[in-house]
Design a protein around this motif. Structure first.
Motif, PDB file in Angstrom:
ATOM      1  N   ARG A  24       0.850  -1.201   0.000  1.00 46.62           N
ATOM      2  CA  ARG A  24       0.000   0.000   0.000  1.00 46.62           C
ATOM      3  C   ARG A  24       0.886   1.251   0.000  1.00 46.62           C
ATOM      4  O   ARG A  24       2.125   1.165   0.080  1.00 46.62           O
ATOM      5  CB  ARG A  24      -0.939  -0.016   1.206  1.00 46.62           C
ATOM      6  CG  ARG A  24      -0.225   0.091   2.534  1.00 46.62           C
ATOM      7  CD  ARG A  24      -1.213   0.087   3.703  1.00 46.62           C
ATOM      8  NE  ARG A  24      -0.577   0.554   4.912  1.00 46.62           N
ATOM      9  CZ  ARG A  24      -0.583  -0.082   6.080  1.00 46.62           C
ATOM     10  NH1 ARG A  24      -1.217  -1.230   6.196  1.00 46.62           N
ATOM     11  NH2 ARG A  24       0.018   0.441   7.125  1.00 46.62           N
ATOM     12  N   GLY A  80       6.764 -10.789   5.446  1.00 50.76           N
ATOM     13  CA  GLY A  80       7.703 -10.863   6.553  1.00 50.76           C
ATOM     14  C   GLY A  80       7.716  -9.584   7.367  1.00 50.76           C
ATOM     15  O   GLY A  80       7.527  -8.498   6.823  1.00 50.76           O
ATOM     16  N   PRO A 213       5.057  15.553   3.793  1.00 47.02           N
ATOM     17  CA  PRO A 213       3.735  14.932   3.904  1.00 47.02           C
ATOM     18  C   PRO A 213       3.210  14.497   2.521  1.00 47.02           C
ATOM     19  O   PRO A 213       3.196  15.293   1.593  1.00 47.02           O
ATOM     20  CB  PRO A 213       2.864  16.051   4.485  1.00 47.02           C
ATOM     21  CG  PRO A 213       3.823  16.952   5.176  1.00 47.02           C
ATOM     22  CD  PRO A 213       5.108  16.880   4.421  1.00 47.02           C
TER      23      PRO A 213
HETATM   24  N1  LIG Z   1       3.090   9.418   3.823  1.00 47.81           N
HETATM   25  C1  LIG Z   1       3.915  10.356   4.282  1.00 47.81           C
HETATM   26  O1  LIG Z   1       3.515  11.503   4.498  1.00 47.81           O
HETATM   27  C2  LIG Z   1       5.369  10.038   4.517  1.00 47.81           C
HETATM   28  C3  LIG Z   1       6.263  11.100   4.717  1.00 47.81           C
HETATM   29  C4  LIG Z   1       7.610  10.829   4.933  1.00 47.81           C
HETATM   30  C5  LIG Z   1       8.055   9.527   4.957  1.00 47.81           C
HETATM   31  N2  LIG Z   1       7.163   8.512   4.781  1.00 47.81           N
HETATM   32  C6  LIG Z   1       7.692   7.142   4.821  1.00 47.81           C
HETATM   33  O2  LIG Z   1       7.309   6.470   3.635  1.00 47.81           O
HETATM   34  C7  LIG Z   1       7.159   5.084   3.906  1.00 47.81           C
HETATM   35  C8  LIG Z   1       5.782   4.627   3.447  1.00 47.81           C
HETATM   36  O3  LIG Z   1       4.785   5.336   4.178  1.00 47.81           O
HETATM   37  P1  LIG Z   1       3.252   5.355   3.752  1.00 47.81           P
HETATM   38  O4  LIG Z   1       2.721   6.684   4.069  1.00 47.81           O
HETATM   39  O5  LIG Z   1       3.108   4.812   2.386  1.00 47.81           O
HETATM   40  O6  LIG Z   1       2.622   4.354   4.841  1.00 47.81           O
HETATM   41  P2  LIG Z   1       1.859   2.965   4.723  1.00 47.81           P
HETATM   42  O7  LIG Z   1       1.480   2.588   6.110  1.00 47.81           O
HETATM   43  O8  LIG Z   1       0.780   3.046   3.701  1.00 47.81           O
HETATM   44  O9  LIG Z   1       2.991   1.985   4.170  1.00 47.81           O
HETATM   45  C9  LIG Z   1       3.929   1.390   5.040  1.00 47.81           C
HETATM   46  C10 LIG Z   1       4.026  -0.079   4.710  1.00 47.81           C
HETATM   47  O10 LIG Z   1       5.013  -0.679   5.541  1.00 47.81           O
HETATM   48  C11 LIG Z   1       4.473  -1.892   6.075  1.00 47.81           C
HETATM   49  N3  LIG Z   1       5.126  -2.175   7.350  1.00 47.81           N
HETATM   50  C12 LIG Z   1       5.099  -1.428   8.476  1.00 47.81           C
HETATM   51  N4  LIG Z   1       5.792  -2.038   9.448  1.00 47.81           N
HETATM   52  C13 LIG Z   1       6.268  -3.198   8.931  1.00 47.81           C
HETATM   53  C14 LIG Z   1       7.048  -4.255   9.440  1.00 47.81           C
HETATM   54  N5  LIG Z   1       7.495  -4.268  10.711  1.00 47.81           N
HETATM   55  N6  LIG Z   1       7.344  -5.292   8.615  1.00 47.81           N
HETATM   56  C15 LIG Z   1       6.910  -5.299   7.339  1.00 47.81           C
HETATM   57  N7  LIG Z   1       6.161  -4.321   6.788  1.00 47.81           N
HETATM   58  C16 LIG Z   1       5.846  -3.290   7.593  1.00 47.81           C
HETATM   59  C17 LIG Z   1       2.987  -1.597   6.223  1.00 47.81           C
HETATM   60  O11 LIG Z   1       2.203  -2.786   6.353  1.00 47.81           O
HETATM   61  C18 LIG Z   1       2.711  -0.825   4.937  1.00 47.81           C
HETATM   62  O12 LIG Z   1       2.476  -1.655   3.839  1.00 47.81           O
HETATM   63  C19 LIG Z   1       7.417   4.899   5.397  1.00 47.81           C
HETATM   64  O13 LIG Z   1       8.768   4.557   5.602  1.00 47.81           O
HETATM   65  C20 LIG Z   1       7.156   6.291   5.951  1.00 47.81           C
HETATM   66  O14 LIG Z   1       7.824   6.518   7.154  1.00 47.81           O
HETATM   67  C21 LIG Z   1       5.840   8.734   4.550  1.00 47.81           C
END
Ligand SMILES: NC(=O)c1ccc[n+]([C@@H]2O[C@H](COP(=O)([O-])OP(=O)(O)OC[C@H]3O[C@@H](n4cnc5c(N)ncnc54)[C@H](O)[C@@H]3O)[C@@H](O)[C@H]2O)c1
Length: 276
Positions: A24, A80, A213
């Motif tokens: 996702r 995993g 963001p």
């Molecule tokens: N969306 C934002 O505003 C934003 C901003 C800066 C950084 N990020 C970073 O981008 C990345 C993706 O974020 P996102 O917004 O798409 O969030 P999201 O929650 O949609 O995606 C994160 C994914 O990581 C998986 N995940 C989490 N912990 C896990 C674990 N222990 N083992 C395996 N899988 C795991 C989740 O199931 C999910 O599929 C993250 O690293 C987040 O910190 C996001």
């Protein structure tokens, strides 16, 4: 993705990409973009159902099958918990068996997700619980490190690889909420620099993207958002789209960035240049 970047971004045909957390959100957009550019892709998540949590996909396997059908590349779905060394070893081996050795690793899994699965509350420097602190350390820094340790020795041996780790705007500026999360993203930046130094003689590049963001489904579902920040347009004072992050990752993954290593690309519309 606009037409200009479609034409200008080099093909990734022949590459094998493992994108963690790609069921996702940003990871899903990245897996789609890499597949669109011709890479074979292992999509990964912590469970088959994690992609459905905010309504983006029915299942991880469904996503893998759809990408293969739409883009004509090979895909596989691997599961995993990235904070568990044995599970990381198993998912990397499953990728190798299905697609071959990994040449592009995107460590996208992570986020400001506490021990119970939601956002920590409280979430400040002095009041976050120890359980939430440890969950965030595991999900971000330890997870990124374990996946690197499982994949990069093979890249080093083959003298080929591009690794993209995930920071965040919050890892570059002081914040009063999401503090531990910001600390772990800052740690990932420094870990990346050290890896880049260690691997620069071995054909392996390691870089970080630090999004501001970005409108992933979880982002939109788990915090108050400003509708004015969602409008597309020339004003960069807005939220990013997942596709805008995926475009930069694709650049770092491929040959157009062949002499770029140890760098942090901040994808925040210059938001980080100003006080929060
Ligand atoms: N969306 C934002 O505003 C934003 C901003 C800066 C950084 N990020 C970073 O981008 C990345 C993706 O974020 P996102 O917004 O798409 O969030 P999201 O929650 O949609 O995606 C994160 C994914 O990581 C998986 N995940 C989490 N912990 C896990 C674990 N222990 N083992 C395996 N899988 C795991 C989740 O199931 C999910 O599929 C993250 O690293 C987040 O910190 C996001």
């Amino acid at each position: 993705m606009n037409e200009w970047s479609r034409v200008r971004t080099a093909s990734l045909a022949g590459s094998v990409a493992l994108v963690t957390g790609s069921g996702r959100g940003l990871g899903r957009a990245i897996a789609s973009r890499l597949a669109e550019l011709g890479a074979d892709v292992a999509v990964h998540d912590i469970s088959e159902s994690a992609p459905a949590q905010f309504g983006e996909e029915k299942s991880l396997t469904g996503l893998a099958e759809r990408l293969a059908a739409e883009q004509g590349v090979r895909t596989t779905a691997v599961l995993g918990d990235i904070s568990d060394e044995a599970q990381v070893a198993a998912m990397v081996e499953a990728t190798r068996q299905a697609l071959g050795p990994v040449s592009i690793l995107v460590n996208c899994a992570g986020g400001d997700i506490g021990a119970a699965g939601g956002k920590p509350d409280p979430n400040g420097a002095l009041d976050i619980s120890l359980a939430d602190t440890q969950a965030i350390i595991n999900r971000n820094f330890i997870g990124t490190m374990l996946v690197c340790r499982a994949v990069l020795p093979g890249m080093k041996e083959r003298q080929q690889g591009s690794v993209i780790n995930f920071g965040s705007l919050n890892g570059h500026r002081a914040v009063t909420s999401e503090v531990v999360y910001g600390c772990m993203k800052a740690a990932i930046v420094h870990y990346t620099r050290c890896l880049a130094m260690e691997l620069r003689h071995h054909g392996v590049r390691v870089n970080v993207v630090s999004p501001g963001p970005t409108m992933s489904a979880r982002f939109l579902a788990t915090r108050p958002t400003d509708p004015a920040m969602m409008a597309a347009g020339p004003d960069l004072d807005r939220y990013a789209t997942p596709e805008e992050i995926a475009g930069v990752v694709a650049f770092l993954a491929g040959p157009d960035s062949g002499f770029v290593s140890g760098q942090v690309v901040r994808i925040d519309g210059a938001a980080g240049l100003y006080p929060a």
